[in-house]
Design a protein around this motif. Sequence first.
Motif, PDB file in Angstrom:
ATOM      1  N   ASP A  80       0.764  -1.222   0.131  1.00 39.93           N
ATOM      2  CA  ASP A  80      -0.169  -0.099   0.017  1.00 39.93           C
ATOM      3  C   ASP A  80       0.800   1.211  -0.038  1.00 39.93           C
ATOM      4  O   ASP A  80       0.723   2.187  -0.596  1.00 39.93           O
ATOM      5  N   TYR A  81       2.096   1.230   0.960  1.00 40.78           N
ATOM      6  CA  TYR A  81       2.489   2.484   1.173  1.00 40.78           C
ATOM      7  C   TYR A  81       3.479   2.677  -0.234  1.00 40.78           C
ATOM      8  O   TYR A  81       3.567   3.844  -0.793  1.00 40.78           O
ATOM      9  N   ASP A  82       3.821   1.812  -0.909  1.00 42.64           N
ATOM     10  CA  ASP A  82       4.702   2.025  -2.101  1.00 42.64           C
ATOM     11  C   ASP A  82       3.637   2.306  -3.254  1.00 42.64           C
ATOM     12  O   ASP A  82       4.190   3.524  -3.970  1.00 42.64           O
ATOM     13  N   VAL A  83       2.559   1.905  -3.342  1.00 44.43           N
ATOM     14  CA  VAL A  83       1.641   2.450  -4.267  1.00 44.43           C
ATOM     15  C   VAL A  83       1.297   4.200  -4.043  1.00 44.43           C
ATOM     16  O   VAL A  83       1.361   4.912  -4.848  1.00 44.43           O
ATOM     17  N   ARG A  93      -0.813  -8.381 -10.329  1.00 46.99           N
ATOM     18  CA  ARG A  93      -0.836  -7.882  -8.717  1.00 46.99           C
ATOM     19  C   ARG A  93      -1.155  -6.651  -8.546  1.00 46.99           C
ATOM     20  O   ARG A  93      -1.954  -6.470  -7.532  1.00 46.99           O
ATOM     21  N   LEU A  94      -0.649  -5.884  -9.273  1.00 45.09           N
ATOM     22  CA  LEU A  94      -1.007  -4.405  -9.367  1.00 45.09           C
ATOM     23  C   LEU A  94      -2.614  -4.327  -9.360  1.00 45.09           C
ATOM     24  O   LEU A  94      -3.409  -3.682  -8.580  1.00 45.09           O
ATOM     25  N   SER A  95      -3.321  -5.094 -10.477  1.00 39.93           N
ATOM     26  CA  SER A  95      -4.688  -4.855 -10.480  1.00 39.93           C
ATOM     27  C   SER A  95      -5.439  -5.375  -9.106  1.00 39.93           C
ATOM     28  O   SER A  95      -6.382  -4.714  -8.635  1.00 39.93           O
ATOM     29  N   HIS A  96      -4.841  -6.550  -8.897  1.00 42.20           N
ATOM     30  CA  HIS A  96      -5.678  -7.133  -7.631  1.00 42.20           C
ATOM     31  C   HIS A  96      -5.290  -5.999  -6.419  1.00 42.20           C
ATOM     32  O   HIS A  96      -6.234  -5.784  -5.453  1.00 42.20           O
ATOM     33  N   HIS A  97      -4.122  -5.761  -6.297  1.00 41.69           N
ATOM     34  CA  HIS A  97      -3.875  -4.643  -5.179  1.00 41.69           C
ATOM     35  C   HIS A  97      -4.831  -3.426  -5.118  1.00 41.69           C
ATOM     36  O   HIS A  97      -5.163  -2.749  -4.138  1.00 41.69           O
ATOM     37  N   LEU A  98      -4.794  -2.952  -6.468  1.00 43.46           N
ATOM     38  CA  LEU A  98      -5.534  -1.706  -6.602  1.00 43.46           C
ATOM     39  C   LEU A  98      -6.938  -1.753  -6.122  1.00 43.46           C
ATOM     40  O   LEU A  98      -7.774  -1.174  -5.702  1.00 43.46           O
ATOM     41  N   SER A  99      -7.843  -3.036  -6.526  1.00 42.56           N
ATOM     42  CA  SER A  99      -8.872  -3.353  -6.058  1.00 42.56           C
ATOM     43  C   SER A  99      -9.089  -3.419  -4.639  1.00 42.56           C
ATOM     44  O   SER A  99     -10.122  -3.015  -4.227  1.00 42.56           O
ATOM     45  N   ARG A 100      -8.055  -3.978  -3.894  1.00 39.59           N
ATOM     46  CA  ARG A 100      -8.233  -3.906  -2.530  1.00 39.59           C
ATOM     47  C   ARG A 100      -8.116  -2.558  -1.761  1.00 39.59           C
ATOM     48  O   ARG A 100      -8.818  -2.303  -1.071  1.00 39.59           O
ATOM     49  N   MET A 101      -7.361  -1.956  -2.514  1.00 41.14           N
ATOM     50  CA  MET A 101      -7.062  -0.603  -2.019  1.00 41.14           C
ATOM     51  C   MET A 101      -8.322   0.427  -2.321  1.00 41.14           C
ATOM     52  O   MET A 101      -8.730   1.241  -1.486  1.00 41.14           O
ATOM     53  N   GLY A 135      -8.922   5.693  -6.075  1.00 40.28           N
ATOM     54  CA  GLY A 135     -10.392   5.300  -6.989  1.00 40.28           C
ATOM     55  C   GLY A 135      -9.796   5.013  -8.273  1.00 40.28           C
ATOM     56  O   GLY A 135      -8.731   5.377  -8.469  1.00 40.28           O
ATOM     57  N   ARG A 136     -11.019   4.542  -9.069  1.00 42.80           N
ATOM     58  CA  ARG A 136     -10.447   4.414 -10.325  1.00 42.80           C
ATOM     59  C   ARG A 136     -11.562   5.465 -11.256  1.00 42.80           C
ATOM     60  O   ARG A 136     -12.495   5.564 -11.079  1.00 42.80           O
TER      61      ARG A 136
END
Lengths: 156, 156
Positions: free
Chosen positions: A43-46, A73-81, A88-89
């Motif tokens: 999360d922090y890195d994003v 990985r990014l896609s999944h992580h963004l969904s969780r965030m 937001g998207r």
Amino acid sequence: MADTRWLDEGQQRAWRAYLGMQGRLTAELNRQLQSTSNLSLADYDVLVQLTDTPDGRLRPFELQRALGWEQSRLSHHLSRMQRRDLVGREECGEDGRGAYVVLTDAGRQAIADAAPGHVEAVRRLFFDALDPDEVETLYRLASAVLDRLDAAAARR
Amino acid sequence: MADTRWLDEGQQRAWRAYLGMQGRLTAELNRQLQSTSNLSLADYDVLVQLTDTPDGRLRPFELQRALGWEQSRLSHHLSRMQRRDLVGREECGEDGRGAYVVLTDAGRQAIADAAPGHVEAVRRLFFDALDPDEVETLYRLASAVLDRLDAAAARR
DNA sequence: TCAACCTACATGACGCGTCATTCATTCCAC
DNA sequence: GTGGAATGAATGACGCGTCATGTAGGTTGA
């Protein structure tokens, strides 16, 4: 493969020490971030990447390259965030396939709150143990290995 | 915490390079091991420890210390490895609470098959990029950080 | 212009890692 | 000896990361 060249003594102990440090340092930094800010290292890195842009907005593929992550990985992580309202998207006008990832106010607040404690932990657990020469060597060493990894990735 | 001491220039770039190397190297080594031997890095580490003992048999808490893992991680991981018949569990006579983890024939075979390719990858992606001084510095550096982590763990 | 191809992104399945909790056994002070 | 603390270990829930796959939209060239 009967003639494997094993690691020599010095390489062995360096590798073991590196693996030990790597695993435990990551775990410890994760714990610190998680318990004090409810954020993971990922999360922090994003959030750092998004904060570094003027309007807190990036295309996923830009984030991907900046972070060196796999796309899924990014896609999944963004969904969780997104579920936690850290990002937001938004649709992307220029490219119908694309999207924008946008830092939310909550996301901006979260990293502002988390940063001091995280930097403090990095300093305390890592840099305080090193002298400037070692830091410089680490930089050279990591850069050299990254070049290797780029070459390996290109070959794939 | 208004007076946070941030990282200086050299520390920043060293830290970024380290994080990049760390994440991508781990991912790459994992991929290599997984695709050629159907083992994860974690599997490999466990098997190495067991292979290093004369009878291929350890108490879980010994493994835990040797690996520097959390107890529950090890327990979960052993369950998964047991399901794949890489290790077995046996009762422990001396201590009614305890158990033994035992290397199976399949486990012994698996690591024997995997080791050459893994060592080769470690050499190719990592050590071939470094000179002996850098390896020596890495060892010192990692050891120093590990001491820090031990201190932090003791404090917890 | 339209078929082949490439690019940007999402998703389901499944193994991994952590936290919190639980349980049995052993140790120890009294 | 016995009650309480400590130790060795397992487990359920849940977020994380990868692989394989899917899909919509762009790009190119004959």
